[in-house]
Enzyme design. Structure first.
Site, PDB file in Angstrom:
ATOM      1  N   PRO A 113      13.670  -2.556  -0.454  1.00 53.75           N
ATOM      2  CA  PRO A 113      12.849  -3.699  -0.045  1.00 53.75           C
ATOM      3  C   PRO A 113      13.248  -4.277   1.302  1.00 53.75           C
ATOM      4  O   PRO A 113      12.469  -5.003   1.919  1.00 53.75           O
ATOM      5  CB  PRO A 113      13.069  -4.718  -1.173  1.00 53.75           C
ATOM      6  CG  PRO A 113      14.367  -4.336  -1.803  1.00 53.75           C
ATOM      7  CD  PRO A 113      14.436  -2.849  -1.681  1.00 53.75           C
ATOM      8  N   GLU A 116      20.121  -2.350 -10.222  1.00 55.27           N
ATOM      9  CA  GLU A 116      20.173  -3.384  -9.185  1.00 55.27           C
ATOM     10  C   GLU A 116      20.284  -2.790  -7.785  1.00 55.27           C
ATOM     11  O   GLU A 116      20.403  -3.516  -6.810  1.00 55.27           O
ATOM     12  CB  GLU A 116      21.369  -4.314  -9.432  1.00 55.27           C
ATOM     13  CG  GLU A 116      21.259  -5.133 -10.696  1.00 55.27           C
ATOM     14  CD  GLU A 116      20.008  -6.008 -10.707  1.00 55.27           C
ATOM     15  OE1 GLU A 116      19.774  -6.721  -9.719  1.00 55.27           O
ATOM     16  OE2 GLU A 116      19.265  -5.969 -11.712  1.00 55.27           O
ATOM     17  N   ARG A 148       0.341  15.031   3.954  1.00 55.58           N
ATOM     18  CA  ARG A 148      -1.038  15.125   4.436  1.00 55.58           C
ATOM     19  C   ARG A 148      -1.115  15.373   5.938  1.00 55.58           C
ATOM     20  O   ARG A 148      -2.146  15.825   6.443  1.00 55.58           O
ATOM     21  CB  ARG A 148      -1.800  13.827   4.117  1.00 55.58           C
ATOM     22  CG  ARG A 148      -2.144  13.650   2.667  1.00 55.58           C
ATOM     23  CD  ARG A 148      -2.772  12.281   2.431  1.00 55.58           C
ATOM     24  NE  ARG A 148      -4.010  12.112   3.177  1.00 55.58           N
ATOM     25  CZ  ARG A 148      -5.207  12.531   2.770  1.00 55.58           C
ATOM     26  NH1 ARG A 148      -5.329  13.140   1.598  1.00 55.58           N
ATOM     27  NH2 ARG A 148      -6.285  12.328   3.503  1.00 55.58           N
ATOM     28  N   ASP A 187      -9.153   9.249   8.244  1.00 53.53           N
ATOM     29  CA  ASP A 187      -8.628   8.337   7.227  1.00 53.53           C
ATOM     30  C   ASP A 187      -8.393   6.947   7.809  1.00 53.53           C
ATOM     31  O   ASP A 187      -8.114   6.799   8.998  1.00 53.53           O
ATOM     32  CB  ASP A 187      -7.281   8.844   6.678  1.00 53.53           C
ATOM     33  CG  ASP A 187      -7.451   9.949   5.650  1.00 53.53           C
ATOM     34  OD1 ASP A 187      -8.577  10.119   5.153  1.00 53.53           O
ATOM     35  OD2 ASP A 187      -6.457  10.630   5.365  1.00 53.53           O
TER      36      ASP A 187
END
Length: 249
Positions: A91, A118, A156, A171
């Site tokens: 994060p 954690e 991709r 895209d």
């Protein structure tokens, strides 16, 4: 796009290798894997433990909830892989975007560390100095889902993975804008008709319509993207007209 002939080798360090069946056994990524356009090695840190219980986590120093992934099994696992661009799903990492996917597509060897519990013992970061990547400001149960998203988006970019390379280049985000609307048969459905310009066969008019719809959609949903997008004078004029129309409503 990355030219054909380059095979990106992915390695996922994960406690749940079975989860990756979603990208190895189905869809475009599964077919590309079978065709040898990319590869995926699955490495379980439990296989690099030294105790009978195959322990991969322990309580945190200083107390607190949850468990922390041990440094030794993870680092022994990465040593066995033998190099590569190390990515840690985290994060606190930089946000994963289409430009990051294209950047990673020019690496031939990517190792993705999938956290659990954690998180990782901090010494893993200190030892590896990984490229930390976040898929957004929300919490999931582990790094496997982010790793699969990264592998799919990067894969991709390899020529041949998606049958029509033009599909990739059109895209959303590939050119910095959201995608324009798409239609297929029938020409009319429940009173909703396909825009006439798309059926008219005039390629220049179709190009202009699609560009304007992409600009309009981006302005409405993600105006921040326009701040960094190179715009032609035609684009700027159209956006100014949209803004003036919105102010007059």
């Amino acid at each position: 796009m990355v030219k054909a002939g380059l095979v990106i080798r992915f390695h996922a360090v994960t406690l749940f290798p079975e989860m990756f069946a979603a990208v190895t056994q189905s869809g475009i990524s599964g077919r590309a894997l079978e065709a040898g356009l990319w590869s995926l090695g699955l490495w379980n840190p439990r296989d690099f433990t030294k105790d009978a219980y195959r322990t991969v986590d322990d309580r945190p120093y200083g107390g607190g909830p949850g468990m922390v992934m041990l440094a030794e099994p993870v680092l022994r696992c990465v040593d066995a892989i033998g190099g590569g661009h190390v990515v840690m799903t985290s994060p606190q990492g930089r946000l994963f975007t289409q430009s990051v996917a294209l950047e990673l597509a020019h690496k031939d060897h990517i190792v993705i560390l999938c956290g659990r519990y954690e998180g990782f013992d901090e010494r893993i970061r200190e030892a590896l100095q990984p490229d930390e990547i976040s898929i957004g400001d929300f919490v999931v149960s582990g790094g496997e889902l982010p790793a699969m998203l990264i592998a799919d988006a990067v894969g991709r970019m390899i020529e041949g993975v998606v049958g029509n390379s033009g599909s990739v280049e059109e895209d959303s985000f590939f050119r910095g804008l959201l995608d324009y609307p798409h239609y297929t048969r029938p020409a009319e459905f429940r009173g909703m008709a396909v825009p006439e310009v798309l059926a008219g066969g005039n390629h220049e008019q179709i190009r202009k319509w699609r560009r304007r719809k992409a600009l309009e959609k981006t302005l409405h949903h993600r105006p921040d993207l326009l701040d960094v997008q190179p715009l032609s004078e035609e684009d700027k004029k159209f956006l100014a007209e949209l803004e003036a129309k919105r102010r007059n409503q």
